[in-house]
Design an enzyme around this catalytic site. Structure first.
Site, PDB file in Angstrom:
ATOM      1  CB  SER A 139      -0.862  -0.006   1.273  1.00 22.39           C
ATOM      2  OG  SER A 139      -1.507   1.245   1.464  1.00 22.39           O
ATOM      3  CE1 TYR A 152      -5.301  -1.880   4.304  1.00 20.24           C
ATOM      4  CE2 TYR A 152      -4.044   0.138   3.984  1.00 20.24           C
ATOM      5  CZ  TYR A 152      -4.692  -0.970   3.460  1.00 20.24           C
ATOM      6  OH  TYR A 152      -4.712  -1.159   2.092  1.00 20.24           O
TER       7      TYR A 152
HETATM    8  P1  NDP Z   1     -11.638  -5.318  -1.495  1.00 20.42           P
HETATM    9  O1  NDP Z   1     -12.204  -5.087  -0.150  1.00 20.42           O
HETATM   10  O2  NDP Z   1     -12.498  -5.156  -2.697  1.00 20.42           O
HETATM   11  O3  NDP Z   1     -10.938  -6.746  -1.571  1.00 20.42           O
HETATM   12  C1  NDP Z   1     -10.314  -7.346  -0.478  1.00 20.42           C
HETATM   13  C2  NDP Z   1     -10.291  -8.833  -0.724  1.00 20.42           C
HETATM   14  O4  NDP Z   1      -9.716  -9.494   0.409  1.00 20.42           O
HETATM   15  C3  NDP Z   1     -11.708  -9.381  -0.890  1.00 20.42           C
HETATM   16  O5  NDP Z   1     -11.678 -10.431  -1.808  1.00 20.42           O
HETATM   17  C4  NDP Z   1     -11.990  -9.873   0.504  1.00 20.42           C
HETATM   18  O6  NDP Z   1     -13.021 -10.809   0.584  1.00 20.42           O
HETATM   19  C5  NDP Z   1     -10.637 -10.485   0.826  1.00 20.42           C
HETATM   20  N1  NDP Z   1     -10.552 -10.806   2.232  1.00 20.42           N
HETATM   21  C6  NDP Z   1     -10.718  -9.982   3.290  1.00 20.42           C
HETATM   22  N2  NDP Z   1     -10.646 -10.660   4.440  1.00 20.42           N
HETATM   23  C7  NDP Z   1     -10.425 -11.960   4.110  1.00 20.42           C
HETATM   24  C8  NDP Z   1     -10.268 -13.155   4.841  1.00 20.42           C
HETATM   25  N3  NDP Z   1     -10.354 -13.181   6.188  1.00 20.42           N
HETATM   26  N4  NDP Z   1     -10.044 -14.299   4.166  1.00 20.42           N
HETATM   27  C9  NDP Z   1      -9.983 -14.316   2.831  1.00 20.42           C
HETATM   28  N5  NDP Z   1     -10.141 -13.221   2.057  1.00 20.42           N
HETATM   29  C10 NDP Z   1     -10.362 -12.059   2.705  1.00 20.42           C
HETATM   30  O7  NDP Z   1     -10.442  -4.293  -1.603  1.00 20.42           O
HETATM   31  P2  NDP Z   1      -9.216  -4.166  -2.611  1.00 20.42           P
HETATM   32  O8  NDP Z   1      -9.415  -4.961  -3.844  1.00 20.42           O
HETATM   33  O9  NDP Z   1      -8.946  -2.734  -2.709  1.00 20.42           O
HETATM   34  O10 NDP Z   1      -8.056  -4.798  -1.709  1.00 20.42           O
HETATM   35  C11 NDP Z   1      -7.148  -5.766  -2.181  1.00 20.42           C
HETATM   36  C12 NDP Z   1      -5.799  -5.509  -1.544  1.00 20.42           C
HETATM   37  O11 NDP Z   1      -5.299  -4.253  -2.010  1.00 20.42           O
HETATM   38  C13 NDP Z   1      -5.835  -5.410  -0.019  1.00 20.42           C
HETATM   39  O12 NDP Z   1      -4.697  -6.036   0.517  1.00 20.42           O
HETATM   40  C14 NDP Z   1      -5.779  -3.920   0.216  1.00 20.42           C
HETATM   41  O13 NDP Z   1      -5.243  -3.599   1.463  1.00 20.42           O
HETATM   42  C15 NDP Z   1      -4.867  -3.502  -0.914  1.00 20.42           C
HETATM   43  N6  NDP Z   1      -4.888  -2.096  -1.256  1.00 20.42           N
HETATM   44  C16 NDP Z   1      -6.005  -1.483  -1.736  1.00 20.42           C
HETATM   45  C17 NDP Z   1      -5.978  -0.142  -2.067  1.00 20.42           C
HETATM   46  C18 NDP Z   1      -7.162   0.571  -2.620  1.00 20.42           C
HETATM   47  O14 NDP Z   1      -7.074   1.800  -2.796  1.00 20.42           O
HETATM   48  N7  NDP Z   1      -8.264  -0.072  -2.917  1.00 20.42           N
HETATM   49  C19 NDP Z   1      -4.778   0.654  -1.897  1.00 20.42           C
HETATM   50  C20 NDP Z   1      -3.652  -0.082  -1.385  1.00 20.42           C
HETATM   51  C21 NDP Z   1      -3.720  -1.404  -1.090  1.00 20.42           C
HETATM   52  P3  NDP Z   1     -14.550 -10.310   0.867  1.00 20.42           P
HETATM   53  O15 NDP Z   1     -15.070  -9.828  -0.442  1.00 20.42           O
HETATM   54  O16 NDP Z   1     -15.205 -11.549   1.368  1.00 20.42           O
HETATM   55  O17 NDP Z   1     -14.482  -9.221   1.891  1.00 20.42           O
END
Ligand code: NDP
Length: 247
Positions: A139, A152
């Site tokens: 991130s 976070y």
């Molecule tokens: P989303 O919330 O759309 O996606 C997060 C994903 O992680 C979902 O598939 C979610 O599943 C899954 N997840 C969360 N908790 C668990 C768990 N306990 N077990 C298995 N899967 C889990 O957000 P993003 O696509 O944005 O996030 C993806 C990554 O990118 C993350 O690591 C986030 O921190 C990182 N990120 C995002 C940024 C942004 O601006 N969007 C910026 C920087 C980093 P579910 O749908 O069931 O919640």
């Protein structure tokens, strides 16, 4: 796709592949020729449908990182050479009010699970003498402090560190460990920011590209980092942020 950017013949597992950045990466890896396992705590049917529509190969697996050791038996004998540690959560509150549960849940999912999933994957590759690639989703808060997201920020700083130590230990075995630091991407993770007009404006004003990123903006870098073209890249955290960190 052929040549230095092809993932043909590779088997990949993407965590959190049902939506957002994970979904876009799963689709892109499949388009580059990989056979993709879409892992998540709920079904990944939408992602599987997108991959099938594009003629790719994919399956799904339930993995809930509320248990950070959830993937400990996932890799043995399964033939994976690519791991994308994407699953993550965020909790927002003032640091003065932040709860222990919001600290532990985020550290467990975003950092502890990422390390132990990588460990299970790496052990299997080392035992087979096979090369491979790990791409961790870090991130901007691997570099900056952020506001109201202390667990976070701690977890994502930790992801940068874990990326480097695993690269140091595994690079000579042909395992590339790197990370991508996405900027502000329009997904569920950032819904609260986009819904707040003042935060949304201040974020947009600082992004040189003058727009929120889309999940697809991240996917090409993930394909690259898994491909032969990136074979000498180890331990980096690559920002894909519309220029945010340059500002
Ligand atoms: P989303 O919330 O759309 O996606 C997060 C994903 O992680 C979902 O598939 C979610 O599943 C899954 N997840 C969360 N908790 C668990 C768990 N306990 N077990 C298995 N899967 C889990 O957000 P993003 O696509 O944005 O996030 C993806 C990554 O990118 C993350 O690591 C986030 O921190 C990182 N990120 C995002 C940024 C942004 O601006 N969007 C910026 C920087 C980093 P579910 O749908 O069931 O919640």
């Amino acid at each position: 796709m052929s040549g230095a950017f092809s993932l043909s013949g590779r088997k990949a597992l993407v965590t959190g592949a049902n939506t957002g950045i994970g979904q876009a990466i799963a689709v892109a890896l499949a388009a580059a020729g990989a056979e993709v396992t879409c892992a998540g705590r709920r079904d990944c049917d939408e992602t599987l449908a997108k991959i099938a529509l594009a003629g790719g190969r994919a399956s799904s697996q339930l993995l809930d990182f509320a248990d950070p050791m959830a993937a400990r038996h996932t890799f043995a004998g399964a033939g994976y050479t690519i791991l994308i540690n994407n699953a993550g959560i965020i909790r927002r509150n003032d640091s003065a009010e932040f709860s222990e549960a919001d600290w532990d849940d985020v550290i467990d999912t975003n950092l502890k699970a990422l390390f132990f999933t990588s460990q299970a994957f790496g052990r299997e590759l080392l035992a087979r003498g096979a090369g491979g690639a790990v791409v961790n989703i870090a991130s901007l808060l691997s570099f900056q402090g952020g506001i109201r997201v202390p667990s976070y920020t701690a977890a994502k700083h930790g992801v940068a560190g874990v990326t480097k130590i695993l690269a140091n230990e595994w690079a000579a075995d042909g395992i590339n460990v790197n990370a991508i630091a996405p900027g502000y991407i329009a997904t569920n993770n950032t819904e609260a920011l986009r819904a707040d007009p003042a935060r949304n404006r201040s974020i947009l004003d600082r992004i040189p590209a003058a727009r929120w990123g889309e999940p697809e903006d991240i996917a090409g870098t993930a394909v690259f980092l898994c491909s032969p073209a990136a074979r000498y890249i180890h331990g980096t955290v690559i920002p894909v942020d519309g220029g945010w960190l340059a500002r």
